[in-house]
Design a protein around this motif. Sequence first.
Motif, PDB file in Angstrom:
ATOM      1  N   ASP A 254       5.395   6.500  -5.386  1.00 46.10           N
ATOM      2  CA  ASP A 254       3.957   6.379  -5.159  1.00 46.10           C
ATOM      3  C   ASP A 254       3.188   6.003  -6.422  1.00 46.10           C
ATOM      4  OD1 ASP A 254       4.534   8.761  -6.357  1.00 46.10           O
ATOM      5  OD2 ASP A 254       3.179   9.966  -5.122  1.00 46.10           O
ATOM      6  N   TRP A 255       3.674   6.413  -7.584  1.00 47.71           N
ATOM      7  CA  TRP A 255       2.952   6.066  -8.811  1.00 47.71           C
ATOM      8  C   TRP A 255       2.969   4.562  -9.065  1.00 47.71           C
ATOM      9  CZ3 TRP A 255       7.892   7.880  -8.640  1.00 47.71           C
ATOM     10  CH2 TRP A 255       8.867   7.112  -9.256  1.00 47.71           C
ATOM     11  N   ARG A 256       3.932   3.895  -8.476  1.00 50.79           N
ATOM     12  CA  ARG A 256       4.007   2.444  -8.619  1.00 50.79           C
ATOM     13  C   ARG A 256       3.303   1.744  -7.450  1.00 50.79           C
ATOM     14  NH1 ARG A 256       9.587  -1.118  -8.130  1.00 50.79           N
ATOM     15  NH2 ARG A 256       8.530  -2.996  -7.372  1.00 50.79           N
ATOM     16  N   GLY A 257       3.331   2.324  -6.271  1.00 58.43           N
ATOM     17  CA  GLY A 257       2.803   1.650  -5.100  1.00 58.43           C
ATOM     18  C   GLY A 257       1.337   1.900  -4.820  1.00 58.43           C
ATOM     19  N   GLU A 258       0.800   3.011  -5.317  1.00 54.79           N
ATOM     20  CA  GLU A 258      -0.594   3.365  -5.012  1.00 54.79           C
ATOM     21  C   GLU A 258      -1.546   2.912  -6.138  1.00 54.79           C
ATOM     22  OE1 GLU A 258      -1.362   4.668  -2.097  1.00 54.79           O
ATOM     23  OE2 GLU A 258       0.745   4.746  -1.504  1.00 54.79           O
ATOM     24  N   PRO A 259      -2.801   2.634  -5.783  1.00 53.96           N
ATOM     25  CA  PRO A 259      -3.346   2.505  -4.421  1.00 53.96           C
ATOM     26  C   PRO A 259      -2.869   1.214  -3.765  1.00 53.96           C
ATOM     27  CG  PRO A 259      -5.027   1.937  -6.011  1.00 53.96           C
ATOM     28  CD  PRO A 259      -3.844   2.415  -6.801  1.00 53.96           C
ATOM     29  N   LYS A 265      -6.249  -8.989  -2.348  1.00 58.73           N
ATOM     30  CA  LYS A 265      -7.067  -8.025  -3.085  1.00 58.73           C
ATOM     31  C   LYS A 265      -6.530  -7.836  -4.499  1.00 58.73           C
ATOM     32  CE  LYS A 265      -8.768  -5.240   0.801  1.00 58.73           C
ATOM     33  NZ  LYS A 265      -8.783  -3.878   1.400  1.00 58.73           N
ATOM     34  N   ALA A 266      -5.217  -7.797  -4.629  1.00 53.66           N
ATOM     35  CA  ALA A 266      -4.622  -7.625  -5.952  1.00 53.66           C
ATOM     36  C   ALA A 266      -4.917  -8.819  -6.857  1.00 53.66           C
ATOM     37  CB  ALA A 266      -3.115  -7.411  -5.817  1.00 53.66           C
ATOM     38  N   GLN A 267      -4.956 -10.012  -6.267  1.00 52.33           N
ATOM     39  CA  GLN A 267      -5.259 -11.203  -7.067  1.00 52.33           C
ATOM     40  C   GLN A 267      -6.718 -11.227  -7.512  1.00 52.33           C
ATOM     41  OE1 GLN A 267      -4.048 -14.337  -4.412  1.00 52.33           O
ATOM     42  NE2 GLN A 267      -1.892 -14.284  -5.102  1.00 52.33           N
ATOM     43  N   LYS A 268      -7.595 -10.730  -6.635  1.00 50.93           N
ATOM     44  CA  LYS A 268      -9.020 -10.715  -6.979  1.00 50.93           C
ATOM     45  C   LYS A 268      -9.361  -9.605  -7.956  1.00 50.93           C
ATOM     46  CE  LYS A 268     -10.637 -12.742  -2.629  1.00 50.93           C
ATOM     47  NZ  LYS A 268     -11.457 -12.513  -1.413  1.00 50.93           N
ATOM     48  N   ILE A 277       1.711  -3.344  -0.488  1.00 45.78           N
ATOM     49  CA  ILE A 277       0.674  -4.152   0.147  1.00 45.78           C
ATOM     50  C   ILE A 277       0.366  -3.651   1.553  1.00 45.78           C
ATOM     51  CG2 ILE A 277       1.276  -6.168  -1.229  1.00 45.78           C
ATOM     52  CD1 ILE A 277       2.741  -7.284   1.225  1.00 45.78           C
ATOM     53  N   ASP A 278       0.879  -2.483   1.909  1.00 51.59           N
ATOM     54  CA  ASP A 278       0.598  -1.842   3.200  1.00 51.59           C
ATOM     55  C   ASP A 278       0.961  -2.747   4.372  1.00 51.59           C
ATOM     56  OD1 ASP A 278      -0.127   0.455   4.495  1.00 51.59           O
ATOM     57  OD2 ASP A 278      -2.242  -0.037   4.648  1.00 51.59           O
ATOM     58  N   CYS A 279       2.129  -3.392   4.256  1.00 53.45           N
ATOM     59  CA  CYS A 279       2.581  -4.313   5.304  1.00 53.45           C
ATOM     60  C   CYS A 279       3.208  -3.593   6.485  1.00 53.45           C
ATOM     61  CB  CYS A 279       3.577  -5.318   4.733  1.00 53.45           C
ATOM     62  SG  CYS A 279       5.083  -4.544   4.085  1.00 53.45           S
ATOM     63  N   MET A 280       3.529  -2.304   6.331  1.00 56.20           N
ATOM     64  CA  MET A 280       4.094  -1.454   7.378  1.00 56.20           C
ATOM     65  C   MET A 280       5.520  -1.842   7.763  1.00 56.20           C
ATOM     66  SD  MET A 280       1.723   0.736   7.884  1.00 56.20           S
ATOM     67  CE  MET A 280       2.232   1.566   9.382  1.00 56.20           C
ATOM     68  N   GLN A 281       6.157  -2.702   6.990  1.00 60.32           N
ATOM     69  CA  GLN A 281       7.521  -3.095   7.323  1.00 60.32           C
ATOM     70  C   GLN A 281       8.479  -1.903   7.232  1.00 60.32           C
ATOM     71  OE1 GLN A 281       8.607  -6.343   8.360  1.00 60.32           O
ATOM     72  NE2 GLN A 281       6.389  -6.354   8.669  1.00 60.32           N
ATOM     73  N   CYS A 282       8.261  -1.027   6.267  1.00 56.52           N
ATOM     74  CA  CYS A 282       9.138   0.136   6.110  1.00 56.52           C
ATOM     75  C   CYS A 282       9.045   1.057   7.319  1.00 56.52           C
ATOM     76  CB  CYS A 282       8.797   0.897   4.828  1.00 56.52           C
ATOM     77  SG  CYS A 282       7.083   1.467   4.727  1.00 56.52           S
ATOM     78  N   VAL A 283       7.877   1.135   7.936  1.00 56.24           N
ATOM     79  CA  VAL A 283       7.693   1.961   9.127  1.00 56.24           C
ATOM     80  C   VAL A 283       8.303   1.285  10.347  1.00 56.24           C
ATOM     81  CG1 VAL A 283       6.001   3.100  10.617  1.00 56.24           C
ATOM     82  CG2 VAL A 283       5.591   2.940   8.155  1.00 56.24           C
ATOM     83  N   ALA A 309      13.867  -3.441   3.954  1.00 56.17           N
ATOM     84  CA  ALA A 309      12.601  -4.085   4.330  1.00 56.17           C
ATOM     85  C   ALA A 309      11.678  -4.252   3.131  1.00 56.17           C
ATOM     86  CB  ALA A 309      11.914  -3.263   5.422  1.00 56.17           C
ATOM     87  N   CYS A 310      11.551  -3.205   2.317  1.00 58.57           N
ATOM     88  CA  CYS A 310      10.645  -3.261   1.172  1.00 58.57           C
ATOM     89  C   CYS A 310      11.140  -4.244   0.120  1.00 58.57           C
ATOM     90  CB  CYS A 310      10.484  -1.861   0.581  1.00 58.57           C
ATOM     91  SG  CYS A 310       9.219  -1.746  -0.696  1.00 58.57           S
ATOM     92  N   ASP A 311      12.450  -4.238  -0.141  1.00 58.85           N
ATOM     93  CA  ASP A 311      12.995  -5.179  -1.122  1.00 58.85           C
ATOM     94  C   ASP A 311      12.747  -6.621  -0.693  1.00 58.85           C
ATOM     95  OD1 ASP A 311      13.827  -3.110  -2.688  1.00 58.85           O
ATOM     96  OD2 ASP A 311      15.957  -3.280  -2.197  1.00 58.85           O
TER      97      ASP A 311
END
Length: 494
Positions: A254-259, A265-268, A277-283, A309-311
């Motif tokens: 989480d320290w790497r993924g959050e927020p 949004k990350a580019q801006k 990026i909250d893509c929900m693929q892991c879920v 999925a995340c990789d």
Amino acid sequence: MNSPNNRPDDWSAFTKVKTERADPLYESAKTVHNKRIDGPFRRFKWLVMLVTLGIYYGTPWIRWDRGPYAPDQAVLIDLANRRFYMFNIEIWPHEFYFVAGLLIMAGIGLFLVTSAVGRAWCGYACPQTVWTDLFQHVDRFVDGDRNARVRMEAAPWTIAKLSRRVFKYMIYLVIGFWTGGAWIMYFADAPTLTVDFWTGQAAMAAYITVAILTLTTVVLGGFMREQVCVYMCPWPRIQTAMMDEKSLLVTYKDWRGEPRGSVKKAQKNPGEFGDCIDCMQCVQVCPTGIDIREGPQIGCITCALCIDACDKVMADIGRPRGLIDYATLEDCEAEQAGQPARPAWKALMRPRTFAYTLIWGAIGLGLLFALGVRSHADISVAADRNPPFMLMSDGSVRNSYTIKLRNMESQPRRMEVALSGLPGGRMWTETISNDDAAPSQTFEVPADQTLSTRVYVMAPAGTEAQEFTLDLTTLDEQRESDSAATKFDAPGDN
């Protein structure tokens, strides 16, 4: 005194509070439609599933030549003759300690795996996981991938939907039927039982067993699925006692993924968002439907599909892999503090892993040693107690015994039984005249059987009560031996 009927406001307030506090005791089950994914862990799950199902369905059909007097099925639980055959090993009822040793090895193996890599057994090799995975592949084959299955479930009932459901459930029944059918093959000769089963000549127990296992396989693997792991299985509750901060777990860093934030949004806003990026693929790929980003939870079976999925997502957006990864709590704290990530294999090199491995290996070597030195012939003796002895006309004393000669070879064997420790003693049997009585007698013991016979032992007049032995020797090149101690009763014995 006031009656409750005189206080309507109080009563209505009470019922309102009671209604508001009536929380449900459990959450309603939600169908999990996991998404297809490819990656090293998914391919490893494929391999484990193919190997375990291949072993389960195929083992009863493997032949093993044990000679003309023993069954030729490689693995057979022969309840009628109380034997367990496993390739070149034959276990008799009095050797149940071998089975106990194998069960102990299985338990310690589970402890080893759990302490090292968490619930890897649950994620890959547990029968519930294997069959659930198989049924989920059937779902994809019939209804399509996740989005198609979600739409199918929400769609109204039509002829097309009904036909798909009937077709899918028929596949479920075929899988369940073959699962139950394979199970009964371990208890009888597979080709013979198959013919008897389809011609209606098999025992009723075979049909009942297949029916029960068909039902349980379809219900548990086809419909309940992850609910068995979360609510019914005790192992997730037990294994927590064997895990610590040094155990490898599937972990979201989480320290790497959050927020969390999208790529745009990350580019801006550089530096304001983490890698997730909250893509929900892991879920969506999780077979139990959990969100690994919420931390360790009982629904996680450590299958690591979320890592695949995340990789894949991290590779697509150009960020380093490992946002979700196998890691220990200690390594996570060190990595969060800025230290480099430690390879997962190094986490396995610790005293607890070595201790479990040594214990597991020692038990296995002990069982192999016991198998190597065990005798394939033995003798047991039981004295008749009614009467304990007979006094003959010439003053000699006769005792009666029942001896059992066990031949654990798959061929007939001649065995010699001799008296030892009884001076002047002679023996004969019901099939041998007492005129042919001698200090030893020879018996022909059938292959893979126990010969029970009545033996008479006579000693000269004046012989006192004493202990003696019956010594067994096989009359073949193996020359195996055994002995059984017993007592000779005589007049004047207290």
